[in-house]
Design a protein around this motif. Structure first.
Motif, PDB file in Angstrom:
ATOM      1  N   ASP A  69      -0.699  46.860  57.268  1.00  0.00           N
ATOM      2  CA  ASP A  69       0.427  45.927  57.303  1.00  0.00           C
ATOM      3  C   ASP A  69       1.096  45.905  58.678  1.00  0.00           C
ATOM      4  O   ASP A  69       1.506  44.843  59.160  1.00  0.00           O
ATOM      5  CB  ASP A  69       1.457  46.315  56.237  1.00  0.00           C
ATOM      6  N   ALA A  70       1.215  47.062  59.320  1.00  0.00           N
ATOM      7  CA  ALA A  70       1.854  47.102  60.634  1.00  0.00           C
ATOM      8  C   ALA A  70       1.040  46.322  61.660  1.00  0.00           C
ATOM      9  O   ALA A  70       1.598  45.598  62.496  1.00  0.00           O
ATOM     10  CB  ALA A  70       2.039  48.552  61.085  1.00  0.00           C
ATOM     11  N   THR A  72      -1.063  43.844  60.950  1.00  0.00           N
ATOM     12  CA  THR A  72      -0.985  42.430  60.584  1.00  0.00           C
ATOM     13  C   THR A  72       0.303  41.806  61.086  1.00  0.00           C
ATOM     14  O   THR A  72       0.315  40.703  61.632  1.00  0.00           O
ATOM     15  CB  THR A  72      -1.092  42.282  59.065  1.00  0.00           C
ATOM     16  N   THR A  73       1.406  42.543  60.933  1.00  0.00           N
ATOM     17  CA  THR A  73       2.695  42.041  61.409  1.00  0.00           C
ATOM     18  C   THR A  73       2.717  41.944  62.936  1.00  0.00           C
ATOM     19  O   THR A  73       3.228  40.972  63.498  1.00  0.00           O
ATOM     20  CB  THR A  73       3.827  42.960  60.921  1.00  0.00           C
ATOM     21  N   ASN A  77       2.820  38.391  65.322  1.00  0.00           N
ATOM     22  CA  ASN A  77       3.999  38.123  66.151  1.00  0.00           C
ATOM     23  C   ASN A  77       3.632  37.136  67.253  1.00  0.00           C
ATOM     24  O   ASN A  77       2.734  37.398  68.065  1.00  0.00           O
ATOM     25  CB  ASN A  77       4.522  39.434  66.746  1.00  0.00           C
ATOM     26  N   GLN A 246      11.313  47.390  68.859  1.00  0.00           N
ATOM     27  CA  GLN A 246      11.107  47.969  67.532  1.00  0.00           C
ATOM     28  C   GLN A 246      12.195  48.980  67.182  1.00  0.00           C
ATOM     29  O   GLN A 246      12.277  49.436  66.047  1.00  0.00           O
ATOM     30  CB  GLN A 246       9.731  48.650  67.461  1.00  0.00           C
ATOM     31  N   ASN A 253      11.379  51.053  63.377  1.00  0.00           N
ATOM     32  CA  ASN A 253      10.205  50.648  62.612  1.00  0.00           C
ATOM     33  C   ASN A 253       9.006  51.438  63.137  1.00  0.00           C
ATOM     34  O   ASN A 253       8.256  50.971  64.000  1.00  0.00           O
ATOM     35  CB  ASN A 253       9.978  49.136  62.760  1.00  0.00           C
ATOM     36  N   GLY A 256       5.405  49.831  62.842  1.00  0.00           N
ATOM     37  CA  GLY A 256       5.278  48.715  63.774  1.00  0.00           C
ATOM     38  C   GLY A 256       5.258  49.166  65.210  1.00  0.00           C
ATOM     39  O   GLY A 256       4.507  48.635  66.040  1.00  0.00           O
TER      40      GLY A 256
END
Length: 276
Positions: A69-70, A72-73, A77, A246, A253, A256
């Protein structure tokens, strides 16, 4: 009747003893280097694969359910590509401009005799020791008067001024190792000083130039202080500033941040592979 071959000479005892002694020492040294540099990298990669809830959990230090998920985010961006191109432009421009200044300066300090090289080297060391924070306000005023604020040229010029002393100090020993007899032979053949420098000296010192260029690129790729002060628009920040975003007042985060750190390190890894 064939002549008998002479027996092979035994290797010196001292050399064999040094080789046997250096084996365990080298192995221990490699293990220490791996722990110092490899463990933080492993921690970064593992953290980037965790969910926010697993980061602070002592039960999920090594055993957790990995997630992308990190990544993908981070890849989703829209500022990532812009920041990457900004970092690449700044690092490449700084490297070219720094070499254009440091290579002739390093060659001159390697060939000039007398007290001039000693004085110049002392000044370069003093400039190298000057804190980067001490130059932010003067450079901000200068670039403001030149109309270069919020322009990557200001960051390139500032990074170049910061790294030129380091590059000159690094290039000078490489030029000192170039035999002066090669230049004298080229002069006897009728080559000018410029042609001797370009056709004889630079090819011999190319490994030093490649080393210096790689280090300057790495340092300017991760430079942060000049970027956030001279680039006034957050949309024009490089990757180093994108990493800092971040961290907010509401917390950090961590997945991330670590995912961006891994993505940011990929170009550096590629550069290392091609320059190894």
């Amino acid at each position: 009747m064939s002549a008998a071959l002479p027996p092979a000479l035994p290797r010196p005892l001292g050399r064999r003893r040094r080789r046997r002694e250096s084996g365990p020492v080298a192995a221990v040294f490699r293990v220490i280097l791996f722990l110092v540099y490899g463990v933080p990298v492993l921690w970064i990669v593992l953290t980037s694969l965790k969910s926010p809830g697993d980061v602070l959990s002592s039960n999920a230090l090594f055993f957790f359910k990995p997630t992308l998920d990190a990544y993908t985010t981070a890849l989703g961006n829209g500022d990532l590509l812009t920041a990457g191109m900004q970092s690449l432009t700044i690092a490449a421009g700084t490297t070219v401009l720094t070499l254009a200044l440091a290579v002739p300066a390093g060659y001159g300090l390697a060939r000039v005799r007398g007290p001039v090289p000693t004085i110049a080297l002392g000044l370069l060391i003093v400039l190298q020791m000057m804190p980067q924070t001490a130059t932010v306000i003067p450079l901000f005023q200068i670039f403001g008067s030149w109309g270069l604020l919020d322009n990557r040229i200001a960051v390139i010029l500032a990074d170049t001024a910061l790294l030129v002393p380091f590059a000159v100090l690094l290039m000078r020993p490489f030029f000192r190792n170039v035999p002066e007899a090669l230049e004298e032979s080229a002069a006897i053949d009728g080559a000018s000083s410029l042609r001797t420098f370009l056709s004889v000296v630079l090819p011999v010192a190319r490994n030093g130039m490649a080393t210096t260029a790689t280090l300057v690129f790495l340092l300017s790729w991760g430079e942060f202080l000049y970027a956030i002060n001279f680039l006034l628009s957050p949309g024009s920040y490089p990757l180093s500033a994108l990493l800092a975003q971040q961290v907010s007042a509401f917390g950090i985060n961590w997945p991330g941040l670590m995912a961006l750190a891994v993505i940011t390190s990929v170009p550096i890894l590629v550069l290392f592979v091609f320059t190894y």
